[in-house]
Design a protein around this motif. Structure first.
Motif, PDB file in Angstrom:
ATOM      1  N   ALA A 117       0.820  -1.215   0.000  1.00 15.51           N
ATOM      2  CA  ALA A 117       0.000   0.000   0.000  1.00 15.51           C
ATOM      3  C   ALA A 117       0.852   1.264   0.000  1.00 15.51           C
ATOM      4  CB  ALA A 117      -0.939   0.002   1.201  1.00 15.51           C
ATOM      5  N   ARG A 118       2.006   1.215   0.633  1.00 13.02           N
ATOM      6  CA  ARG A 118       2.861   2.396   0.724  1.00 13.02           C
ATOM      7  C   ARG A 118       3.757   2.577  -0.497  1.00 13.02           C
ATOM      8  NH1 ARG A 118       6.028   1.494   6.007  1.00 13.02           N
ATOM      9  NH2 ARG A 118       6.990   3.477   5.424  1.00 13.02           N
ATOM     10  N   LEU A 119       3.887   1.549  -1.323  1.00 11.20           N
ATOM     11  CA  LEU A 119       4.754   1.640  -2.492  1.00 11.20           C
ATOM     12  C   LEU A 119       4.081   2.296  -3.699  1.00 11.20           C
ATOM     13  CD1 LEU A 119       6.835  -1.663  -2.744  1.00 11.20           C
ATOM     14  CD2 LEU A 119       7.674   0.653  -2.371  1.00 11.20           C
ATOM     15  N   VAL A 120       2.770   2.354  -3.702  1.00 12.51           N
ATOM     16  CA  VAL A 120       2.044   2.832  -4.882  1.00 12.51           C
ATOM     17  C   VAL A 120       1.253   4.089  -4.550  1.00 12.51           C
ATOM     18  CG1 VAL A 120       1.863   0.525  -5.874  1.00 12.51           C
ATOM     19  CG2 VAL A 120       0.054   1.354  -4.383  1.00 12.51           C
ATOM     20  N   ARG A 121       0.844   4.794  -5.611  1.00 12.50           N
ATOM     21  CA  ARG A 121      -0.011   5.965  -5.427  1.00 12.50           C
ATOM     22  C   ARG A 121      -1.359   5.553  -4.858  1.00 12.50           C
ATOM     23  NH1 ARG A 121      -1.035   8.780 -10.726  1.00 12.50           N
ATOM     24  NH2 ARG A 121      -1.360   6.619 -11.374  1.00 12.50           N
ATOM     25  N   ARG A 122      -1.979   6.471  -4.164  1.00 15.56           N
ATOM     26  CA  ARG A 122      -3.261   6.181  -3.534  1.00 15.56           C
ATOM     27  C   ARG A 122      -4.289   5.707  -4.556  1.00 15.56           C
ATOM     28  NH1 ARG A 122      -7.958   9.152  -1.947  1.00 15.56           N
ATOM     29  NH2 ARG A 122      -8.749   8.487   0.088  1.00 15.56           N
ATOM     30  N   VAL A 123      -4.324   6.317  -5.731  1.00 18.41           N
ATOM     31  CA  VAL A 123      -5.309   5.967  -6.744  1.00 18.41           C
ATOM     32  C   VAL A 123      -5.060   4.571  -7.322  1.00 18.41           C
ATOM     33  CG1 VAL A 123      -4.039   6.953  -8.687  1.00 18.41           C
ATOM     34  CG2 VAL A 123      -6.546   6.882  -8.751  1.00 18.41           C
ATOM     35  N   ASP A 124      -3.819   4.082  -7.214  1.00 16.86           N
ATOM     36  CA  ASP A 124      -3.475   2.761  -7.747  1.00 16.86           C
ATOM     37  C   ASP A 124      -3.428   1.678  -6.672  1.00 16.86           C
ATOM     38  OD1 ASP A 124      -3.154   3.772 -10.333  1.00 16.86           O
ATOM     39  OD2 ASP A 124      -1.085   4.373  -9.918  1.00 16.86           O
ATOM     40  N   ARG A 125      -3.751   2.048  -5.452  1.00 16.79           N
ATOM     41  CA  ARG A 125      -3.560   1.115  -4.341  1.00 16.79           C
ATOM     42  C   ARG A 125      -4.419  -0.137  -4.480  1.00 16.79           C
ATOM     43  NH1 ARG A 125      -5.041   4.053   0.515  1.00 16.79           N
ATOM     44  NH2 ARG A 125      -3.041   5.113   0.350  1.00 16.79           N
ATOM     45  N   SER A 126      -5.683   0.018  -4.828  1.00 13.95           N
ATOM     46  CA  SER A 126      -6.559  -1.154  -4.935  1.00 13.95           C
ATOM     47  C   SER A 126      -6.088  -2.104  -6.029  1.00 13.95           C
ATOM     48  CB  SER A 126      -8.001  -0.717  -5.188  1.00 13.95           C
ATOM     49  OG  SER A 126      -8.108   0.031  -6.381  1.00 13.95           O
ATOM     50  N   LYS A 127      -5.517  -1.557  -7.109  1.00 19.78           N
ATOM     51  CA  LYS A 127      -4.996  -2.416  -8.173  1.00 19.78           C
ATOM     52  C   LYS A 127      -3.830  -3.261  -7.660  1.00 19.78           C
ATOM     53  CE  LYS A 127      -6.021   1.179 -11.618  1.00 19.78           C
ATOM     54  NZ  LYS A 127      -5.427   2.046 -12.657  1.00 19.78           N
ATOM     55  N   ALA A 128      -2.898  -2.604  -6.954  1.00 20.09           N
ATOM     56  CA  ALA A 128      -1.732  -3.321  -6.441  1.00 20.09           C
ATOM     57  C   ALA A 128      -2.136  -4.375  -5.416  1.00 20.09           C
ATOM     58  CB  ALA A 128      -0.754  -2.320  -5.812  1.00 20.09           C
ATOM     59  N   LEU A 129      -3.057  -4.019  -4.526  1.00 17.55           N
ATOM     60  CA  LEU A 129      -3.502  -4.973  -3.523  1.00 17.55           C
ATOM     61  C   LEU A 129      -4.292  -6.114  -4.154  1.00 17.55           C
ATOM     62  CD1 LEU A 129      -4.524  -2.437  -0.750  1.00 17.55           C
ATOM     63  CD2 LEU A 129      -2.632  -4.073  -0.644  1.00 17.55           C
ATOM     64  N   GLY A 130      -4.920  -5.847  -5.290  1.00 15.07           N
ATOM     65  CA  GLY A 130      -5.609  -6.912  -6.005  1.00 15.07           C
ATOM     66  C   GLY A 130      -4.652  -7.989  -6.469  1.00 15.07           C
ATOM     67  N   PHE A 131      -3.503  -7.577  -6.982  1.00 20.42           N
ATOM     68  CA  PHE A 131      -2.508  -8.560  -7.413  1.00 20.42           C
ATOM     69  C   PHE A 131      -1.890  -9.281  -6.218  1.00 20.42           C
ATOM     70  CE2 PHE A 131      -2.620  -6.023 -11.335  1.00 20.42           C
ATOM     71  CZ  PHE A 131      -2.652  -7.039 -12.272  1.00 20.42           C
ATOM     72  N   LEU A 132      -1.710  -8.576  -5.103  1.00 16.80           N
ATOM     73  CA  LEU A 132      -1.193  -9.224  -3.892  1.00 16.80           C
ATOM     74  C   LEU A 132      -2.156 -10.295  -3.408  1.00 16.80           C
ATOM     75  CD1 LEU A 132       0.847  -9.326  -1.508  1.00 16.80           C
ATOM     76  CD2 LEU A 132      -0.600  -7.626  -0.380  1.00 16.80           C
ATOM     77  N   ASN A 133      -3.442  -9.969  -3.368  1.00 14.57           N
ATOM     78  CA  ASN A 133      -4.441 -10.934  -2.908  1.00 14.57           C
ATOM     79  C   ASN A 133      -4.581 -12.115  -3.867  1.00 14.57           C
ATOM     80  OD1 ASN A 133      -5.079  -9.452  -0.616  1.00 14.57           O
ATOM     81  ND2 ASN A 133      -6.641  -8.256  -1.660  1.00 14.57           N
ATOM     82  N   ALA A 134      -4.321 -11.879  -5.142  1.00 15.04           N
ATOM     83  CA  ALA A 134      -4.416 -12.969  -6.116  1.00 15.04           C
ATOM     84  C   ALA A 134      -3.440 -14.085  -5.780  1.00 15.04           C
ATOM     85  CB  ALA A 134      -4.156 -12.441  -7.528  1.00 15.04           C
ATOM     86  N   GLY A 135      -2.236 -13.713  -5.379  1.00 20.31           N
ATOM     87  CA  GLY A 135      -1.263 -14.729  -4.988  1.00 20.31           C
ATOM     88  C   GLY A 135      -1.692 -15.482  -3.749  1.00 20.31           C
ATOM     89  N   SER A 139     -11.378 -20.581  -4.029  1.00 18.13           N
ATOM     90  CA  SER A 139     -10.166 -19.790  -3.803  1.00 18.13           C
ATOM     91  C   SER A 139      -9.406 -19.550  -5.102  1.00 18.13           C
ATOM     92  CB  SER A 139      -9.257 -20.500  -2.794  1.00 18.13           C
ATOM     93  OG  SER A 139      -9.889 -20.636  -1.549  1.00 18.13           O
ATOM     94  N   LEU A 140      -9.473 -20.532  -6.000  1.00 18.07           N
ATOM     95  CA  LEU A 140      -8.782 -20.397  -7.281  1.00 18.07           C
ATOM     96  C   LEU A 140      -9.342 -19.226  -8.088  1.00 18.07           C
ATOM     97  CD1 LEU A 140      -6.498 -22.003  -8.647  1.00 18.07           C
ATOM     98  CD2 LEU A 140      -8.250 -23.244  -9.916  1.00 18.07           C
ATOM     99  N   LEU A 141     -10.596 -18.882  -7.853  1.00 14.41           N
ATOM    100  CA  LEU A 141     -11.202 -17.735  -8.534  1.00 14.41           C
ATOM    101  C   LEU A 141     -10.446 -16.443  -8.244  1.00 14.41           C
ATOM    102  CD1 LEU A 141     -14.998 -18.434  -7.836  1.00 14.41           C
ATOM    103  CD2 LEU A 141     -13.846 -18.598 -10.044  1.00 14.41           C
ATOM    104  N   GLY A 142      -9.779 -16.409  -7.089  1.00  8.69           N
ATOM    105  CA  GLY A 142      -9.075 -15.187  -6.704  1.00  8.69           C
ATOM    106  C   GLY A 142      -7.972 -14.783  -7.651  1.00  8.69           C
ATOM    107  N   ILE A 143      -7.413 -15.732  -8.376  1.00  3.38           N
ATOM    108  CA  ILE A 143      -6.354 -15.404  -9.336  1.00  3.38           C
ATOM    109  C   ILE A 143      -6.867 -14.398 -10.359  1.00  3.38           C
ATOM    110  CG2 ILE A 143      -4.780 -16.343 -11.080  1.00  3.38           C
ATOM    111  CD1 ILE A 143      -4.902 -18.989  -9.620  1.00  3.38           C
ATOM    112  N   PHE A 144      -8.120 -14.530 -10.731  1.00  2.00           N
ATOM    113  CA  PHE A 144      -8.699 -13.631 -11.727  1.00  2.00           C
ATOM    114  C   PHE A 144      -9.546 -12.531 -11.072  1.00  2.00           C
ATOM    115  CE2 PHE A 144      -8.538 -18.043 -13.214  1.00  2.00           C
ATOM    116  CZ  PHE A 144      -7.608 -17.924 -14.236  1.00  2.00           C
ATOM    117  N   ALA A 145     -10.313 -12.902 -10.047  1.00  4.33           N
ATOM    118  CA  ALA A 145     -11.262 -11.953  -9.464  1.00  4.33           C
ATOM    119  C   ALA A 145     -10.572 -10.838  -8.703  1.00  4.33           C
ATOM    120  CB  ALA A 145     -12.231 -12.698  -8.538  1.00  4.33           C
ATOM    121  N   SER A 146      -9.490 -11.129  -8.003  1.00  4.46           N
ATOM    122  CA  SER A 146      -8.853 -10.112  -7.179  1.00  4.46           C
ATOM    123  C   SER A 146      -8.253  -8.967  -8.005  1.00  4.46           C
ATOM    124  CB  SER A 146      -7.785 -10.752  -6.287  1.00  4.46           C
ATOM    125  OG  SER A 146      -7.305  -9.825  -5.350  1.00  4.46           O
TER     126      SER A 146
END
Length: 292
Positions: A24-42, A156-163
């Protein structure tokens, strides 16, 4: 066995707050949900492999539980090695930390407390369901253990795409708005699942519920970051994960009492009502500054 599983739980508890805070601290506020989406996908991919491995390795290949656990020691150890090469974050790297100084100056704001309350209510309902849904499916609906494992693994496997998709959508719609929409639709699918008759119809409805729930995960993680000061973001995430642990301790015996006297079905109906109650608390009581 109890000591081993406790240590595994502690490992997950210690890992999640700093990992979310780091991203969350590495990315811009507007891009935070996108970055966390990829983190949650893993993370959801890893969770998916567990139930699927039970079905494949134990039920089909005849391995024992001990052999399964020993097998997964190797990739876990590899993860520790990779983590060693992740560099420490500095103030200069903390893009989001500079950008959100105006969001929250103290941790214990009214909005954050209401947000934790909302999570606690919803986690209570999920704790009631999670303790008995597998028992309900096997004893009442006649599912096999393998079928239950496939459903859990696929959900849970859906998270790879859904997150990642959820992170992209929430960055456009707004984190709270998307959370309320996505979870609201997901809970409707969950309710409908218990009024189906066949295995595949129940599985389809349940997987739809999980899909919409995972779509909301990046938005919820972004809400946590927006409601906490940059210097206390790790603590904010730790507190946001805490309601699940506390609620689970209380919810399980209450659900057991309901099961003993009224059967399994009322557990899930009551849980859906509680889920929508928690969602209403989030919608009414939490105010988030737009990311634009």
């Amino acid at each position: 066995f109890i000591v081993a599983t406790t240590l595994l739980t502690l490992n997950s508890t210690f890992y999640h707050p700093p990992s979310h805070s780091y991203v969350a601290r590495l990315v811009r506020r507007v891009d935070r949900s996108k970055a966390l989406g990829f983190l949650n996908a893993g993370g959801t991919f890893g969770i998916a492999v567990g139930p699927l491995s039970i079905t494949l390795v134990i039920e089909w290949l005849g391995f024992s539980w001990r052999e399964l656990y020993l097998f997964w020691v190797m990739p876990i150890s590899l993860g520790f090695v990779i983590l060693y090469f992740v560099r420490e974050i500095s103030r200069e790297d903390s893009v989001s930390g500079r950008e959100i100084e105006g969001d929250a100056t103290t941790l214990w704001t009214r909005g954050f407390i209401v947000y934790l309350t909302s999570r606690g209510i919803r986690m209570f309902a999920m704790g009631m369901m999670s303790a008995f849904i597998a028992i309900y499916l096997t004893e009442v609906r006649g599912w096999s253990i393998g079928q239950v494992g496939i459903m859990y693994g696929a959900s849970s496997l859906l998270g790879i795409f859904a997150s990642p998709v959820g992170g992209e959508i929430s960055s456009r719609f707004g984190n709270k708005k998307w959370t309320v929409i996505s979870l609201g639709v997901g809970y409707a699918f969950l309710l409908g699942a218990f009024f189906t008759s066949g295995i595949y119809s129940f599985m389809a409805m349940y997987l739809s519920y999980r899909f919409f729930g995972i779509l909301a995960m990046p938005a919820m993680a972004s809400i946590t970051a927006a409601l906490t000061p940059p210097k206390q973001m790790g603590m904010g995430y730790a507190l946001s994960f805490m309601p699940a642990s506390i609620a689970g301790v209380i919810a399980t015996p209450i659900a057991g009492y309901i099961a003993d006297f009224y059967g399994y079905f009322p557990i899930f109906m009551i849980s859906v009502v509680i889920l929508y109650t928690g969602l209403a608390v989030l919608q009414i009581g939490v105010k988030i500054r737009p990311t634009g």
